[in-house]
Design an enzyme around this catalytic site. Structure first.
Site, PDB file in Angstrom:
ATOM      1  N   LYS A   1     -56.444 -10.522 -44.313  1.00  0.00           N
ATOM      2  CA  LYS A   1     -56.925 -11.819 -44.807  1.00  0.00           C
ATOM      3  C   LYS A   1     -56.063 -12.947 -44.232  1.00  0.00           C
ATOM      4  O   LYS A   1     -54.835 -12.828 -44.199  1.00  0.00           O
ATOM      5  CB  LYS A   1     -56.869 -11.818 -46.338  1.00  0.00           C
ATOM      6  CG  LYS A   1     -57.543 -13.028 -46.985  1.00  0.00           C
ATOM      7  CD  LYS A   1     -57.513 -12.904 -48.512  1.00  0.00           C
ATOM      8  CE  LYS A   1     -58.140 -14.108 -49.189  1.00  0.00           C
ATOM      9  NZ  LYS A   1     -58.053 -14.024 -50.663  1.00  0.00           N
TER      10      LYS A   1
ATOM     11  N   SER B   1     -60.342 -12.666 -56.375  1.00  0.00           N
ATOM     12  CA  SER B   1     -60.658 -12.751 -54.938  1.00  0.00           C
ATOM     13  C   SER B   1     -60.603 -11.442 -54.169  1.00  0.00           C
ATOM     14  O   SER B   1     -61.010 -11.389 -53.010  1.00  0.00           O
ATOM     15  CB  SER B   1     -59.734 -13.760 -54.261  1.00  0.00           C
ATOM     16  OG  SER B   1     -60.047 -15.063 -54.681  1.00  0.00           O
TER      17      SER B   1
ATOM     18  N   SER C   1     -62.429 -15.196 -52.874  1.00  0.00           N
ATOM     19  CA  SER C   1     -62.176 -15.825 -51.597  1.00  0.00           C
ATOM     20  C   SER C   1     -62.107 -14.841 -50.419  1.00  0.00           C
ATOM     21  O   SER C   1     -62.313 -15.221 -49.283  1.00  0.00           O
ATOM     22  CB  SER C   1     -60.875 -16.612 -51.666  1.00  0.00           C
ATOM     23  OG  SER C   1     -59.774 -15.745 -51.861  1.00  0.00           O
TER      24      SER C   1
END
Lengths: 79, 498
Positions: free
Chosen positions: B77, B176, B152
């Site tokens: 990420k 997330s 996210s």
């Protein structure tokens, strides 16, 4: 922010604040606030020098630099 | 090979059936084939990945002992810094920035021989539930490209579901990791707060943020969890205790005699019918496997969302002050006679997106003198009440469960203009972050009405993360028997080839 962003946010902020104000319904004075989920206190380390970034590495992402330092816009006023 | 589980890939490499270099190239080929449609990745590090793969292949060829995930590719990420690799956290303000150091998690991944393919898309600074807040455009859900992959960490979850990577790293501040896992039919775990180092993780809400593993199976998540976790002197909130035995638990999934509480408040009104039916079927499977299922009430959870949307914005309004256009990142309007303050304002106006500005302003307001007690102070008290709800519940049961999300993946664009509707996505995941405990989401079927994945959430007390894996593995095994094949085998083919 631009004027149109401000207009948009002003209305949204009212709605959001109304929604989150619900926390006041149950937050009575006798409840202790929690700022952190894990109780930790006084985390220290021994005072020993360890390797860190070189000045070049630390400056590698600078938008502007001069003589091994960050160059920044004017901070103090003219007068 | 690319559709297999990470531990199967590792076994194939150990058996000499495939090299890490070939496996890595196969994944880059897959990315080249499908990522124009999915947009899971923001940056690909072909050179670094191949170099790492070759090093692992060489070590294996020399008979050296390598880690259980050595040579397996992974998607990182973009909120986590990797030395020399562009890191944006989904924001324009960091476009082109190359960090001069590795996050502790990245160091651990590299030491474990894991091959980092590249950086995945995300909502700007991890603020969002759909990746639509990325400054670089949304990621698309591989189950249906017109839908969101969650957020996210939508890039990480989509990369797994699209077989672009078998492992990924996520971060979970309010859901997330777990919400993207739920809507893409993958597995995601938010470890206990302090279980994984936050050093090198670009901060959103420091008392809530926690990095964790994303994978396609419970065992793969456990293997990655064990690589990532552990005490780190560079993170003062890191817990100095042994890592829970998560791999052992994942290999020995068992719910016989385990007390499982389903949270009354995290079901019912507002939850999609197909989500509820899949969740309830899973409860039946767990009962059949020997678990004792009881209803548990956590009455203060209904205030968790409101409390979260005060605490997280408050903390982010402080954390994001570091993006000041002085030391790294974007700088706008730096001309003769223009003050530093104006340059800062101009840079933030251009560099931050709408949701980030919204939260910084909300947080600044909640913390301001005169409003502090009514907003931030009250939110902190609600946090105490939520922790008390969990404490009472865990006195009665070993784990708590709920649907991970109230609905399956919604259409891109559907909620982007309604922040409150968007925030509701996290209603079942937020309590876990507030209390700093561990949570897992694993796929429990497709909702009959739309054919989209449903997530099953498991919650365990702090530092008892192994319970997530033990119960998760047991449910996964029951579901696999029922389905006959992993849920992802039903995903529509992308890019024309399998």
């Amino acid at each position: 922010m631009t004027d149109s962003e401000l207009d948009h946010l002003a209305t949204e902020m009212d709605v959001i604040l109304n929604a989150v104000a619900r926390v006041q319904e149950v937050a009575t004075s006798e409840i202790k606030p929690t700022s952190h989920p894990v109780p930790i206190s006084n985390v220290t380390r021994s005072d020993v020098v360890v390797p860190s970034l070189t000045p070049e590495q630390a400056l590698s992402g600078a938008p502007a630099k001069e003589d091994g330092r960050f160059r920044v816009p004017q901070i103090l006023g003219e007068e | 090979m690319i559709t297999r589980a990470a531990h199967e890939m590792a076994a194939a490499m150990e058996a000499g059936e495939i090299t890490s270099e070939k496996l890595t190239q196969d994944h880059f080929d897959r990315i080249a084939e499908v990522d124009a449609d999915v947009h899971a990745f923001l940056y690909l590090d072909h050179e670094g990945a191949v170099a790492q793969a070759r090093a692992v292949d060489k070590a294996r060829a020399n008979g050296e002992k390598v880690g259980p995930l050595a040579g397996v590719p992974l998607a990182l990420k973009d909120v986590m810094v990797q030395k020399g690799i562009p890191t944006t956290a989904g924001s324009k303000i960091l476009e082109g920035w190359r960090p001069p150091y590795d996050a502790t998690v990245v160091t651990k991944l590299k030491n474990a021989g894991i091959v980092i393919l590249g950086k995945t898309n995300m909502d700007e600074f991890a603020m969002g539930s759909s990746t639509e807040n990325s400054a670089y455009g949304p990621t698309h859900n591989p189950w249906d490209l017109s839908r969101i992959p969650g957020g996210s960490g939508g890039g990480s979850s989509a990369s797994l579901a699209a077989f672009e990577a078998p492992l990924a790293i996520g971060t979970d501040t309010g859901g997330s990791i777990r919400q993207p896992a739920a809507v893409t039919g993958t597995v995601g775990v938010k470890p206990t707060y302090g279980g994984v180092s936050r050093y090198g993780l670009i901060a959103f809400s420091s008392s809530l943020d926690q990095a964790g593993p994303c994978a396609r199976t419970v065992l793969d998540a456990a293997l990655l969890h064990e690589v990532m976790a552990g005490h780190d002197p560079k993170d003062a909130t890191s817990i100095n205790a042994p890592v829970p035995q998560v791999v052992h638990a994942a290999k020995n999934g068992n719910v016989k005699g385990v007390k499982i509480g389903y949270v009354k408040e995290l079901n019912g009104e507002g939850y999609q019918a197909g989500v509820r039916s899949r969740f309830e079927e899973s409860l039946d499977l767990l009962a059949k496997a020997g678990a004792e299922i009881v209803e548990v009430s956590c009455p203060n959870f209904e205030y968790a969302l409101a409390s979260y949307y005060l605490i997280a914005p408050s903390e982010c309004s402080s954390n994001l002050a570091r993006f000041d256009a002085m030391r790294y990142g974007m700088r706008v309007g730096d001309e003769d006679g223009v003050s530093a303050e104006l340059v800062m304002n101009l840079t933030r106006e251009v560099g931050f997106g709408r949701e980030v500005k919204r939260r910084v302003i909300l947080g600044t307001y909640a913390l301001s003198s005169g409003y502090y007690d009514a907003y931030y102070g009250s939110a902190q008290k609600v946090r105490t009440l939520i922790i008390e709800d969990f404490t009472k519940a865990f006195a009665k049961v070993d784990v708590l469960v709920s649907p991970t999300t109230p609905t399956t993946a919604f259409k891109i664009g559907d909620k982007v203009d309604d922040p409150l509707a968007m925030y509701l996505n996290d209603i079942a995941t937020i309590p876990v972050n507030m209390a700093g405990i561990g949570g897992m989401s694993l796929p429990c079927g497709l909702a009959p009405e739309d054919g989209l994945p449903v997530g099953f959430q498991i919650m365990a007390p702090a530092m008892q993360d192994q319970r997530l894996y033990s119960v998760g593995a047991a449910l996964e095994a029951e579901l696999l028997t029922k389905w006959g094949a992993p849920l992802l085998s039903q995903i529509p083919a992308l890019g024309g080839a399998k």
